[in-house]
Design a protein around this motif. Structure first.
Motif, PDB file in Angstrom:
ATOM      1  N   THR A  59      16.480   6.214 -20.968  1.00 28.30           N
ATOM      2  CA  THR A  59      17.377   5.875 -22.078  1.00 28.30           C
ATOM      3  C   THR A  59      18.804   6.306 -21.751  1.00 28.30           C
ATOM      4  OG1 THR A  59      16.855   7.958 -23.172  1.00 28.30           O
ATOM      5  CG2 THR A  59      15.595   6.046 -23.862  1.00 28.30           C
ATOM      6  N   TYR A  60      19.713   5.449 -22.045  1.00 25.38           N
ATOM      7  CA  TYR A  60      21.154   5.653 -21.918  1.00 25.38           C
ATOM      8  C   TYR A  60      21.819   4.322 -22.150  1.00 25.38           C
ATOM      9  CZ  TYR A  60      25.816   6.579 -19.937  1.00 25.38           C
ATOM     10  OH  TYR A  60      27.165   6.700 -19.756  1.00 25.38           O
ATOM     11  N   HIS A  61      21.302   3.297 -21.442  1.00 27.44           N
ATOM     12  CA  HIS A  61      21.877   1.967 -21.529  1.00 27.44           C
ATOM     13  C   HIS A  61      21.381   1.283 -22.812  1.00 27.44           C
ATOM     14  CE1 HIS A  61      23.443  -1.850 -20.270  1.00 27.44           C
ATOM     15  NE2 HIS A  61      22.254  -2.403 -20.434  1.00 27.44           N
ATOM     16  N   LYS A  62      22.313   0.739 -23.540  1.00 31.01           N
ATOM     17  CA  LYS A  62      21.931   0.016 -24.768  1.00 31.01           C
ATOM     18  C   LYS A  62      22.494  -1.372 -24.742  1.00 31.01           C
ATOM     19  CE  LYS A  62      21.787   4.133 -27.653  1.00 31.01           C
ATOM     20  NZ  LYS A  62      21.117   5.057 -27.112  1.00 31.01           N
ATOM     21  N   LEU A 115      33.945   3.418 -12.704  1.00 33.09           N
ATOM     22  CA  LEU A 115      32.988   3.154 -11.630  1.00 33.09           C
ATOM     23  C   LEU A 115      31.862   4.180 -11.625  1.00 33.09           C
ATOM     24  CD1 LEU A 115      32.002   1.721  -9.070  1.00 33.09           C
ATOM     25  CD2 LEU A 115      33.608   3.157  -7.779  1.00 33.09           C
ATOM     26  N   LEU A 116      32.200   5.451 -11.715  1.00 38.06           N
ATOM     27  CA  LEU A 116      31.166   6.491 -11.725  1.00 38.06           C
ATOM     28  C   LEU A 116      30.218   6.312 -12.909  1.00 38.06           C
ATOM     29  CD1 LEU A 116      33.261   9.573 -10.638  1.00 38.06           C
ATOM     30  CD2 LEU A 116      31.323   8.594  -9.396  1.00 38.06           C
ATOM     31  N   GLU A 117      30.771   5.964 -14.058  1.00 42.91           N
ATOM     32  CA  GLU A 117      29.920   5.745 -15.227  1.00 42.91           C
ATOM     33  C   GLU A 117      28.976   4.577 -14.983  1.00 42.91           C
ATOM     34  OE1 GLU A 117      28.218   4.329 -18.823  1.00 42.91           O
ATOM     35  OE2 GLU A 117      29.627   3.157 -17.615  1.00 42.91           O
ATOM     36  N   GLN A 118      29.460   3.517 -14.369  1.00 41.66           N
ATOM     37  CA  GLN A 118      28.610   2.355 -14.122  1.00 41.66           C
ATOM     38  C   GLN A 118      27.558   2.630 -13.045  1.00 41.66           C
ATOM     39  OE1 GLN A 118      28.401  -0.845 -15.732  1.00 41.66           O
ATOM     40  NE2 GLN A 118      29.353   0.550 -17.202  1.00 41.66           N
ATOM     41  N   ILE A 119      27.893   3.418 -12.070  1.00 44.90           N
ATOM     42  CA  ILE A 119      26.893   3.814 -11.067  1.00 44.90           C
ATOM     43  C   ILE A 119      25.806   4.644 -11.745  1.00 44.90           C
ATOM     44  CG2 ILE A 119      26.482   5.191  -8.979  1.00 44.90           C
ATOM     45  CD1 ILE A 119      29.368   4.398  -8.115  1.00 44.90           C
ATOM     46  N   TYR A 120      26.230   5.586 -12.588  1.00 48.00           N
ATOM     47  CA  TYR A 120      25.268   6.393 -13.340  1.00 48.00           C
ATOM     48  C   TYR A 120      24.391   5.502 -14.224  1.00 48.00           C
ATOM     49  CZ  TYR A 120      23.523   9.750 -16.793  1.00 48.00           C
ATOM     50  OH  TYR A 120      22.727  10.478 -17.627  1.00 48.00           O
ATOM     51  N   ARG A 121      25.012   4.571 -14.915  1.00 45.97           N
ATOM     52  CA  ARG A 121      24.274   3.650 -15.782  1.00 45.97           C
ATOM     53  C   ARG A 121      23.270   2.840 -14.955  1.00 45.97           C
ATOM     54  NH1 ARG A 121      25.258   1.674 -20.894  1.00 45.97           N
ATOM     55  NH2 ARG A 121      27.228   2.818 -20.925  1.00 45.97           N
ATOM     56  N   ASP A 139      37.988  16.060 -15.273  1.00 46.24           N
ATOM     57  CA  ASP A 139      36.837  16.504 -16.061  1.00 46.24           C
ATOM     58  C   ASP A 139      35.781  15.397 -16.171  1.00 46.24           C
ATOM     59  OD1 ASP A 139      38.077  18.945 -16.420  1.00 46.24           O
ATOM     60  OD2 ASP A 139      38.749  18.521 -18.474  1.00 46.24           O
ATOM     61  N   ALA A 140      36.237  14.171 -16.396  1.00 44.82           N
ATOM     62  CA  ALA A 140      35.294  13.047 -16.508  1.00 44.82           C
ATOM     63  C   ALA A 140      34.583  12.810 -15.171  1.00 44.82           C
ATOM     64  CB  ALA A 140      36.029  11.789 -16.964  1.00 44.82           C
ATOM     65  N   VAL A 141      35.323  12.874 -14.069  1.00 40.72           N
ATOM     66  CA  VAL A 141      34.719  12.695 -12.746  1.00 40.72           C
ATOM     67  C   VAL A 141      33.702  13.800 -12.478  1.00 40.72           C
ATOM     68  CG1 VAL A 141      35.202  12.804 -10.265  1.00 40.72           C
ATOM     69  CG2 VAL A 141      36.585  11.335 -11.738  1.00 40.72           C
ATOM     70  N   LYS A 142      34.047  15.039 -12.830  1.00 38.41           N
ATOM     71  CA  LYS A 142      33.103  16.157 -12.636  1.00 38.41           C
ATOM     72  C   LYS A 142      31.835  15.937 -13.443  1.00 38.41           C
ATOM     73  CE  LYS A 142      36.621  19.609 -11.731  1.00 38.41           C
ATOM     74  NZ  LYS A 142      37.446  20.641 -12.344  1.00 38.41           N
ATOM     75  N   GLU A 143      31.963  15.462 -14.669  1.00 33.14           N
ATOM     76  CA  GLU A 143      30.800  15.246 -15.524  1.00 33.14           C
ATOM     77  C   GLU A 143      29.871  14.178 -14.933  1.00 33.14           C
ATOM     78  OE1 GLU A 143      27.947  15.438 -18.387  1.00 33.14           O
ATOM     79  OE2 GLU A 143      29.555  16.870 -18.017  1.00 33.14           O
ATOM     80  N   TYR A 144      30.422  13.043 -14.544  1.00 33.08           N
ATOM     81  CA  TYR A 144      29.571  11.997 -13.973  1.00 33.08           C
ATOM     82  C   TYR A 144      29.033  12.385 -12.605  1.00 33.08           C
ATOM     83  CZ  TYR A 144      30.342   8.954 -17.889  1.00 33.08           C
ATOM     84  OH  TYR A 144      30.350   8.431 -19.154  1.00 33.08           O
ATOM     85  N   SER A 145      29.806  13.124 -11.840  1.00 27.34           N
ATOM     86  CA  SER A 145      29.315  13.614 -10.548  1.00 27.34           C
ATOM     87  C   SER A 145      28.110  14.514 -10.746  1.00 27.34           C
ATOM     88  CB  SER A 145      30.418  14.365  -9.803  1.00 27.34           C
ATOM     89  OG  SER A 145      31.496  13.518  -9.503  1.00 27.34           O
ATOM     90  N   LYS A 146      28.192  15.386 -11.749  1.00 31.38           N
ATOM     91  CA  LYS A 146      27.078  16.286 -12.064  1.00 31.38           C
ATOM     92  C   LYS A 146      25.847  15.482 -12.480  1.00 31.38           C
ATOM     93  CE  LYS A 146      26.897  18.614 -15.935  1.00 31.38           C
ATOM     94  NZ  LYS A 146      27.264  19.488 -17.052  1.00 31.38           N
ATOM     95  N   ARG A 147      26.049  14.477 -13.322  1.00 30.38           N
ATOM     96  CA  ARG A 147      24.926  13.643 -13.763  1.00 30.38           C
ATOM     97  C   ARG A 147      24.300  12.876 -12.600  1.00 30.38           C
ATOM     98  NH1 ARG A 147      26.731  10.753 -19.442  1.00 30.38           N
ATOM     99  NH2 ARG A 147      27.464  12.630 -20.506  1.00 30.38           N
ATOM    100  N   LEU A 148      25.134  12.400 -11.689  1.00 29.39           N
ATOM    101  CA  LEU A 148      24.639  11.592 -10.573  1.00 29.39           C
ATOM    102  C   LEU A 148      23.878  12.405  -9.542  1.00 29.39           C
ATOM    103  CD1 LEU A 148      27.609   9.122 -10.168  1.00 29.39           C
ATOM    104  CD2 LEU A 148      25.198   8.486 -10.453  1.00 29.39           C
ATOM    105  N   ASN A 149      24.084  13.702  -9.491  1.00 33.32           N
ATOM    106  CA  ASN A 149      23.376  14.544  -8.515  1.00 33.32           C
ATOM    107  C   ASN A 149      21.869  14.412  -8.621  1.00 33.32           C
ATOM    108  OD1 ASN A 149      25.487  15.589  -7.037  1.00 33.32           O
ATOM    109  ND2 ASN A 149      25.818  17.282  -8.449  1.00 33.32           N
ATOM    110  N   LYS A 150      21.367  14.042  -9.782  1.00 30.43           N
ATOM    111  CA  LYS A 150      19.927  13.854  -9.991  1.00 30.43           C
ATOM    112  C   LYS A 150      19.405  12.604  -9.260  1.00 30.43           C
ATOM    113  CE  LYS A 150      16.689  13.058 -13.808  1.00 30.43           C
ATOM    114  NZ  LYS A 150      16.566  12.917 -15.259  1.00 30.43           N
ATOM    115  N   TYR A 151      20.300  11.640  -9.007  1.00 31.87           N
ATOM    116  CA  TYR A 151      19.883  10.337  -8.487  1.00 31.87           C
ATOM    117  C   TYR A 151      20.326  10.030  -7.058  1.00 31.87           C
ATOM    118  CZ  TYR A 151      19.135   9.719 -13.452  1.00 31.87           C
ATOM    119  OH  TYR A 151      18.722   9.884 -14.741  1.00 31.87           O
ATOM    120  N   CYS A 152      21.381  10.673  -6.609  1.00 33.18           N
ATOM    121  CA  CYS A 152      21.912  10.329  -5.291  1.00 33.18           C
ATOM    122  C   CYS A 152      22.750  11.487  -4.752  1.00 33.18           C
ATOM    123  CB  CYS A 152      22.783   9.068  -5.372  1.00 33.18           C
ATOM    124  SG  CYS A 152      24.305   9.264  -6.337  1.00 33.18           S
TER     125      CYS A 152
END
Length: 159
Positions: free
Chosen positions: A156-159, A141-147, A18-31
């Motif tokens: 906004t996302y990174h704090k 890793l996926l979270e850090q690539i997204y970040r 589920d976590a991989v699917k979520e970050y994969s979905k978010r990353l589709n906007k960027y790569c």
């Protein structure tokens, strides 16, 4: 940019998937993201050092088959260079500016990466001196690539 994650083993627990699917979905906007799960070689109980080396080499051969010659390879390894989130974002932006549009992140199995994979890597990245399960590392890793993409786009996302 084309980003691939080449990793040993499949995700078994739904919370990792589920976590991989979520970050994969978010990353589709960027790569364009490709996650390539490779078979984990069987290791006998009480394996000898020679058997462990053979498993790492077999997994390494499978990893190397997935990497195109022009791909920039980042191997996740304990002995690699530790980077902050900002440093990783800067590295990814620099790679894009240098025209390196294909990046592969490599996550080894429980025994780590073979010497052949480490030699092929253009960069060794360490997230910590600690050891993490490779399923968890994939999510981190996926979270850090997204970040990284969010940092580079000044979103906004990174704090």
């Amino acid at each position: 940019m084309n980003v691939s994650i080449v990793c040993i083993g499949k995700l078994k627990e739904s919370y990792w998937s589920d976590a991989v699917k979520e970050y994969s979905k978010r990353l589709n906007k960027y790569c364009t993201l490709l996650i390539n799960e490779l078979k984990e070689e069987r290791l006998p109980d009480n394996a000898s050092t020679a058997q462990e080396i053979a498993v790492k080499q077999a997994e390494g051969r499978n990893i190397l088959k997935q990497i195109k010659p022009n791909t920039f390879v980042i191997a996740l390894e304990v002995q690699g260079k530790p980077l902050s989130s900002e440093d990783l974002a800067q590295k990814m932006e620099l790679l894009a500016l240098e025209g390196k549009s294909d990046i592969a992140f490599i996550i080894g199995g429980s025994l780590g990466l073979s010497e052949e994979v480490l030699q092929r890597a253009d960069f060794g990245l360490s997230f910590s001196k600690m050891t993490f399960p490779h399923q968890m590392m994939r999510v981190i890793l996926l979270e850090q690539i997204y970040r990284s993409f969010k940092i580079n786009k000044n979103e906004t996302y990174h704090k």
